[in-house]
Design a protein around this motif. Structure first.
Motif, short mmCIF file in Angstrom:
data_model
loop_
_atom_site.label_atom_id
_atom_site.label_comp_id
_atom_site.label_asym_id
_atom_site.label_seq_id
_atom_site.Cartn_x
_atom_site.Cartn_y
_atom_site.Cartn_z
N GLY A 141 27.72 40.94 40.57
CA GLY A 141 27.61 42.08 41.22
C GLY A 141 27.86 41.95 42.67
N HIS A 142 27.35 40.65 43.04
CA HIS A 142 27.43 40.57 44.52
C HIS A 142 29.14 40.45 44.90
CE1 HIS A 142 26.63 38.89 48.48
NE2 HIS A 142 27.50 37.87 48.30
N THR A 143 29.86 39.59 43.81
CA THR A 143 31.15 39.44 44.14
C THR A 143 31.96 40.80 44.15
OG1 THR A 143 31.17 37.35 43.09
CG2 THR A 143 33.25 38.39 43.02
N GLN A 144 31.36 41.77 43.39
CA GLN A 144 31.77 43.13 43.26
C GLN A 144 31.56 43.70 44.68
OE1 GLN A 144 33.46 44.30 40.66
NE2 GLN A 144 34.13 46.14 41.77
N LEU A 145 30.49 43.61 45.35
CA LEU A 145 30.43 44.14 46.49
C LEU A 145 31.18 43.75 47.49
CD1 LEU A 145 26.43 44.61 46.53
CD2 LEU A 145 27.98 46.37 46.47
N GLU A 146 31.34 42.35 47.55
CA GLU A 146 32.09 41.73 48.63
C GLU A 146 33.57 42.24 48.59
OE1 GLU A 146 31.69 37.54 48.27
OE2 GLU A 146 30.05 37.44 49.74
N LEU A 147 34.11 42.47 47.14
CA LEU A 147 35.42 42.66 47.31
C LEU A 147 35.73 44.23 47.66
CD1 LEU A 147 36.44 41.23 43.86
CD2 LEU A 147 37.29 40.51 46.26
N GLY A 148 34.60 45.22 47.50
CA GLY A 148 34.89 46.58 47.99
C GLY A 148 35.76 47.35 46.97
N VAL A 149 35.91 47.05 45.74
CA VAL A 149 36.81 47.90 45.15
C VAL A 149 35.93 48.65 43.97
CG1 VAL A 149 38.92 46.63 45.48
CG2 VAL A 149 37.36 45.74 43.67
N PRO A 150 36.59 49.75 43.59
CA PRO A 150 35.64 50.25 42.67
C PRO A 150 35.67 49.91 41.06
CG PRO A 150 37.66 51.78 42.99
CD PRO A 150 37.68 50.48 44.14
N THR A 151 36.86 49.22 40.74
CA THR A 151 37.15 48.82 39.47
C THR A 151 36.49 47.36 39.39
OG1 THR A 151 39.22 47.93 39.93
CG2 THR A 151 39.13 50.03 38.94
N HIS A 152 35.99 46.87 38.02
CA HIS A 152 35.26 45.55 38.02
C HIS A 152 36.37 44.40 38.40
CE1 HIS A 152 33.40 42.15 36.01
NE2 HIS A 152 32.28 43.09 36.12
N PHE A 153 35.92 43.26 39.22
CA PHE A 153 37.02 42.49 39.55
C PHE A 153 37.60 41.55 38.65
CE2 PHE A 153 32.95 40.08 39.27
CZ PHE A 153 33.36 39.05 39.11
N LEU A 154 36.90 41.65 37.45
CA LEU A 154 37.87 40.68 36.32
C LEU A 154 38.92 41.61 35.73
CD1 LEU A 154 34.51 39.21 34.25
CD2 LEU A 154 36.24 37.98 36.05
N ARG A 155 38.99 42.98 36.19
CA ARG A 155 39.96 43.82 35.47
C ARG A 155 41.19 44.19 36.48
NH1 ARG A 155 37.37 48.15 31.43
NH2 ARG A 155 35.78 46.84 30.69
N LEU A 156 41.15 43.35 37.75
CA LEU A 156 42.22 43.36 38.68
C LEU A 156 43.17 42.57 38.23
CD1 LEU A 156 39.71 43.43 41.81
CD2 LEU A 156 40.82 45.39 40.60
N ASP A 157 44.28 43.21 38.70
CA ASP A 157 45.62 42.45 38.74
C ASP A 157 45.92 41.52 39.96
OD1 ASP A 157 48.13 41.51 38.01
OD2 ASP A 157 49.12 43.30 38.73
N PHE A 158 45.53 40.24 39.57
CA PHE A 158 45.45 39.09 40.85
C PHE A 158 46.98 38.64 40.81
CE2 PHE A 158 41.00 39.25 39.95
CZ PHE A 158 40.59 39.28 40.95
N ALA A 159 48.00 38.95 40.06
CA ALA A 159 49.34 38.43 40.31
C ALA A 159 50.00 39.45 41.43
CB ALA A 159 49.98 38.72 39.16
N LEU A 160 49.87 39.01 42.64
CA LEU A 160 50.38 39.93 43.74
C LEU A 160 51.66 39.27 44.15
CD1 LEU A 160 47.02 40.93 45.67
CD2 LEU A 160 48.71 42.37 44.00
#
Length: 160
Positions: A141-160
């Motif tokens: 939950g803390h990581t989610q707040l730090e990222l500041g994105v609405p979707t769960h951080f484990l579902r983000l695409d990190f291949a930028l």
């Protein structure tokens, strides 16, 4: 500087060299003893699945071995396993490690086993209704707040 624990060799610095050497030596010792024995192919397969495989897999959930490290260990025994299955050394890895569903033999590589064991350990602690599971939920939950994105951080695409 690695310390021997209950089935694992861990280093306070996070270096996995000690665990890698232990797994390589275990695989070499097993391969040497199998080559020196008069076991039939089915007995070699039984020795692999009941003795070596559990011994190699046990420390994988707690260690951070790289793909290269695990491939080094896998190479020590794959030739013997291929021979016990009456396959030649040039049998394609795609078929050797491929899923049975798609015509492969379904041999599980150590890399896949390590991922599976790490994920199952994580999920076991996440689902547990104890202090560790609670701390994991808080940290996520803390990581989610730090990222500041609405979707769960484990579902983000990190291949930028």
């Amino acid at each position: 500087d690695c310390q021997r624990g209950l089935g694992v060799h861990l280093s306070p610095s996070g270096c996995s060299m000690g665990q890698r050497l232990v797994l390589i030596n275990k695989a070499k010792k097993w391969a040497t003893s199998i080559c020196a024995s008069n076991l039939r192919a089915t007995e070699i397969w039984t020795a692999y699945t009941s003795v070596l495989w559990p011994g190699l897999c046990y420390p994988l959930a707690a260690s951070s071995l790289s793909i290269h490290d695990l491939n080094l260990v896998q190479q020590k025994v794959s030739t013997i396993i291929r021979h016990s299955l009456h396959l030649n050394r040039t049998f394609p890895n795609a078929l050797f490690y491929g899923a049975k569903k798609y015509g492969g033999l379904g041999i599980i590589p150590l890399v896949v086993q390590q991922c599976f064991m790490k994920l199952s350990l994580f999920l076991r602690y996440m689902r547990a209704r104890d202090e560790v599971g609670h701390q994991l939920v808080i940290t996520m939950g803390h990581t989610q707040l730090e990222l500041g994105v609405p979707t769960h951080f484990l579902r983000l695409d990190f291949a930028l």
